[in-house]
Design an enzyme around this catalytic site. Structure first.
Site, PDB file in Angstrom:
ATOM      1  N   LYS A 149      48.648  51.115  39.334  1.00  0.00           N
ATOM      2  CA  LYS A 149      48.458  51.687  37.988  1.00  0.00           C
ATOM      3  C   LYS A 149      47.093  52.367  37.858  1.00  0.00           C
ATOM      4  O   LYS A 149      47.006  53.503  37.414  1.00  0.00           O
ATOM      5  CB  LYS A 149      48.619  50.577  36.939  1.00  0.00           C
ATOM      6  CG  LYS A 149      50.074  50.077  36.849  1.00  0.00           C
ATOM      7  CD  LYS A 149      50.244  49.002  35.829  1.00  0.00           C
ATOM      8  CE  LYS A 149      49.708  47.679  36.269  1.00  0.00           C
ATOM      9  NZ  LYS A 149      50.386  47.057  37.434  1.00  0.00           N
ATOM     10  N   ARG A 230      38.208  44.242  42.881  1.00  0.00           N
ATOM     11  CA  ARG A 230      37.889  42.827  42.989  1.00  0.00           C
ATOM     12  C   ARG A 230      36.755  42.611  43.968  1.00  0.00           C
ATOM     13  O   ARG A 230      36.735  43.242  45.039  1.00  0.00           O
ATOM     14  CB  ARG A 230      39.118  42.028  43.480  1.00  0.00           C
ATOM     15  CG  ARG A 230      40.022  41.600  42.346  1.00  0.00           C
ATOM     16  CD  ARG A 230      39.308  40.597  41.447  1.00  0.00           C
ATOM     17  NE  ARG A 230      40.003  40.310  40.213  1.00  0.00           N
ATOM     18  CZ  ARG A 230      39.834  40.955  39.049  1.00  0.00           C
ATOM     19  NH1 ARG A 230      38.989  41.939  38.943  1.00  0.00           N
ATOM     20  NH2 ARG A 230      40.498  40.586  37.966  1.00  0.00           N
ATOM     21  N   GLU A 259      30.567  35.994  41.005  1.00  0.00           N
ATOM     22  CA  GLU A 259      30.137  36.519  39.693  1.00  0.00           C
ATOM     23  C   GLU A 259      29.745  35.363  38.792  1.00  0.00           C
ATOM     24  O   GLU A 259      30.444  34.343  38.800  1.00  0.00           O
ATOM     25  CB  GLU A 259      31.274  37.323  39.068  1.00  0.00           C
ATOM     26  CG  GLU A 259      31.542  38.616  39.842  1.00  0.00           C
ATOM     27  CD  GLU A 259      32.662  39.463  39.224  1.00  0.00           C
ATOM     28  OE1 GLU A 259      33.050  39.222  38.062  1.00  0.00           O
ATOM     29  OE2 GLU A 259      33.145  40.364  39.916  1.00  0.00           O
ATOM     30  N   HIS A 278      30.856  43.757  35.943  1.00  0.00           N
ATOM     31  CA  HIS A 278      32.308  43.637  35.720  1.00  0.00           C
ATOM     32  C   HIS A 278      32.709  44.212  34.358  1.00  0.00           C
ATOM     33  O   HIS A 278      33.226  43.508  33.489  1.00  0.00           O
ATOM     34  CB  HIS A 278      32.753  42.168  35.848  1.00  0.00           C
ATOM     35  CG  HIS A 278      34.209  42.030  36.188  1.00  0.00           C
ATOM     36  ND1 HIS A 278      34.696  41.038  36.981  1.00  0.00           N
ATOM     37  CD2 HIS A 278      35.291  42.776  35.848  1.00  0.00           C
ATOM     38  CE1 HIS A 278      36.015  41.160  37.100  1.00  0.00           C
ATOM     39  NE2 HIS A 278      36.389  42.220  36.412  1.00  0.00           N
ATOM     40  N   ALA A 281      36.978  46.671  32.338  1.00  0.00           N
ATOM     41  CA  ALA A 281      37.925  46.552  31.212  1.00  0.00           C
ATOM     42  C   ALA A 281      37.211  46.546  29.865  1.00  0.00           C
ATOM     43  O   ALA A 281      37.856  46.391  28.832  1.00  0.00           O
ATOM     44  CB  ALA A 281      38.723  45.264  31.363  1.00  0.00           C
TER      45      ALA A 281
END
Ligand SMILES: NC(=O)C1=CN([C@@H]2O[C@H](COP(=O)(O)OP(=O)(O)OC[C@H]3O[C@@H](n4cnc5c(N)ncnc54)[C@H](O)[C@@H]3O)[C@@H](O)[C@H]2O)C=CC1
Ligand SMILES: O=C(O)CCC(=O)C(=O)O
Length: 527
Positions: A149, A230, A259, A278, A281
């Site tokens: 995606k 990732r 992390e 990170h 998103a």
């Protein structure tokens, strides 16, 4: 009222949805010990990437029915442990796709034009234009690793920017790559020819350290690598070394092996490296999307409805689920029935999809049959999530077959036969036009009865008086018969009798029934 623990920052839109059906406690930054101590009181958890849902947390979370990951990657959840415990794990497969793709694109351009360093220099009152000569991406080659995606959206955008596209994804068809304007190549060629390499893959045993010293040595000295997928798919020590020694020109990383990023040689590097915490998103839009998507699924599961994006219920996409739901109820009922007829330890279950049903995905029906089959032994401990594992652990062999030529009921029918330590029995069922379940055969004797809570089945010789005798016997024990039907293949041969009764059969009556002349066997069943 159900209780939901939200242990990472989640958009209010998600909290509002959860609050319709549950008490919602938002408790972020909990230590693993704190989580272990409070989780037993919760029915559901909603997390982002900050919370690690370990086996220990799952094992003490006896009430947990669902863990919702507001994002894509579920690598911070011990999914096998959740599955074993029958906990549904859901994610939001598409809610942050655009955000993550745009972050990768922003990283690529920032790296090419040294934006972070240049910005810092101006803020430090400098005006140094020579230090920040950049590179254009136009007409350069980009290698996209993982054309799912996010990788696909990156492909669409970079194509319109005039880049040449290579892709490596062993699970993608040539046609799909073509559609996206990508040349599908092997990893070695992608690394050798790309000016930019962008990673959009999950972390799996195959992708762990996919980018290692050897891979980095293959890349052009002018190449730049971007990882917004990732941590751990790049060997960070090897990358630091490759950057220090000029084996590649730059790297932009959003995700890390550990992390939050601790002590790392990556921090020591200059404008050739961009690091973000990170943030892939982290857009307002994505956070609303994922919060709503996952909160709706938690709400549905708490209300006893299925989840549309469960990662640990095999073969249950939302479309399949909607279409098969009535048949899953049928499969579950038949599984429960056949396990009680077979009794003892079940060794093998045959699931046969007949007629129209034979064209369907069998997996949900097999899972539902197993859930029914194991429900006598495991009660509410078995569900669609863990039924297959529980069956496997009990050594139950499952055989699936299909027969499209059987044209008995519109919509098709389902035949289950269970072989166990006490013998073998089979049942067939179908849905009538009003969606009602009907049992349509028992041990190949044709019948047509809806299942009821308490039932009595007999195998007997078809001879005058036998039905009356059973009726009188039940009457003498004050058992009320709601309905009765006999199925036989030939007149005065063997036959089955199916009775729906209003109450459970009193102790001892089954033995009395088997003593009636002509009765070969009798079974009582609770559905
Ligand atoms: N940085 C962030 O905040 C975010 C990171 N992600 C991560 O981005 C990654 C990609 O996400 P999506 O595109 O949504 O997933 P996706 O499942 O749609 O695509 C992943 C692609 O990787 C391919 N793939 C699997 N194994 C591979 C291998 N060994 N070599 C090459 N390709 C392989 C698959 O065939 C698939 O096409 C995931 O790891 C996800 O967790 C997603 C959202 C935000
Ligand atoms: O929740 C986040 O911000 C991380 C998102 C992510 O990595 C994912 O969805 O896989």
């Amino acid at each position: 009222m159900s209780k939901v623990l939200v242990s990472d920052p989640i958009d209010q839109a998600g909290i509002d949805i959860l609050s319709q059906v549950a008490q919602v406690d938002v408790k972020t930054n909990l230590s693993p010990e704190e989580l272990v101590s409070i989780i037993p009181e919760y029915d559901a958890m909603m997390i982002r990437s900050g919370t690690r849902v370990t086996k220990e947390i799952i094992e003490v979370g006896k009430q947990l029915k669902i863990i919702g990951r507001a994002g894509v990657g579920v690598d911070n959840v011990d999914v096998p442990a959740a599955t074993r415990q029958g906990i549904v794990v859901v994610n939001s497969p598409e809610g942050n796709t655009i955000a993550a793709a745009e972050h990768a694109l922003a990283m690529m351009l920032s790296l090419s034009r040294h934006i972070p360093e240049a910005n810092q220099s101006v803020k430090n009152s400098q005006w140094d234009r020579k230090r920040f000569i950049g590179a254009e991406v136009y007409k350069k080659t980009i290698g996209i690793v993982g054309l799912g995606k996010i990788g696909s959206h990156v492909a669409t955008v970079v194509r319109s920017m005039g880049m040449k596209l290579l892709a490596y994804d062993p699970f993608i068809s040539l046609e799909r790559a073509d559609q996206l304007g990508c040349r599908l190549v092997d990893m070695d060629l992608l690394l050798r020819e790309s000016d930019y390499v962008t990673l959009h893959i999950p972390k799996t045993p195959e992708t762990t350290h996919l980018i290692n010293a050897e891979a980095l040595a293959t890349m052009k000295p002018t190449a730049r690598i971007i990882n917004c997928s990732r941590g751990g798919v790049i060997d960070e020590a090897a990358l630091s070394e490759a950057l220090k020694t000029g084996k590649i020109a730059g790297a932009a990383l959003d995700v890390f092996e550990s992390e939050p990023l601790g002590e790392s040689p990556l921090r020591e590097l200059g404008k050739e490296v961009i690091l973000t915490p990170h943030l892939g998103a982290s857009t307002a839009e994505a956070q609303v999307n994922v919060a709503i998507d996952v909160a709706e699924q938690i709400r549905d599961v708490l209300l006893g409805l299925p989840a549309r994006s469960a990662v640990n219920i095999p073969g249950l996409s939302s479309n399949v689920l909607e279409q098969l739901k009535p048949y899953m109820r049928l499969a579950e009922t038949l599984g429960n029935l056949v396990s009680q007829l077979a009794g003892g330890r079940i060794e093998q279950l045959n699931v046969r999809l007949q007629g129209e049903l034979a064209t369907n995905n069998s997996q949900p029906l097999v899972v539902a049959s197993l859930k029914g089959l194991l429900s006598q032994a495991l009660r509410e401990r078995v569900n669609y999530v863990n039924a297959s594992i529980e069956a496997k652990e009990r050594g139950i062999r499952v055989i699936e077959t299909r027969d499209a030529s059987v044209q008995d009921y519109s919509g098709g029918s389902l035949l289950l036969s269970a072989k166990g330590s006490l013998g073998e029995h089979s049942v067939t069922g179908a849905l009538l036009s009003d969606g009602e379940i009907h049992i349509t055969s028992i041990d190949e004797f044709p019948i047509n009865v809806p299942p009821s809570h308490h039932m009595l089945f007999t195998l007997h010789r078809d001879m005058p008086g036998i039905i009356g005798k059973i009726g009188s016997l039940l009457g003498s024990f004050n058992v009320n018969i709601a309905s009765m039907q006999v199925g036989r293949k030939i007149v005065r041969g063997d036959a089955v009798m199916v009775l729906s009764i209003d109450d459970p059969l009193p102790e001892g009556i089954l033995t009395e029934i088997t003593k009636v002349p002509g009765i070969r066997d009798a079974y009582t069943v609770t559905l």
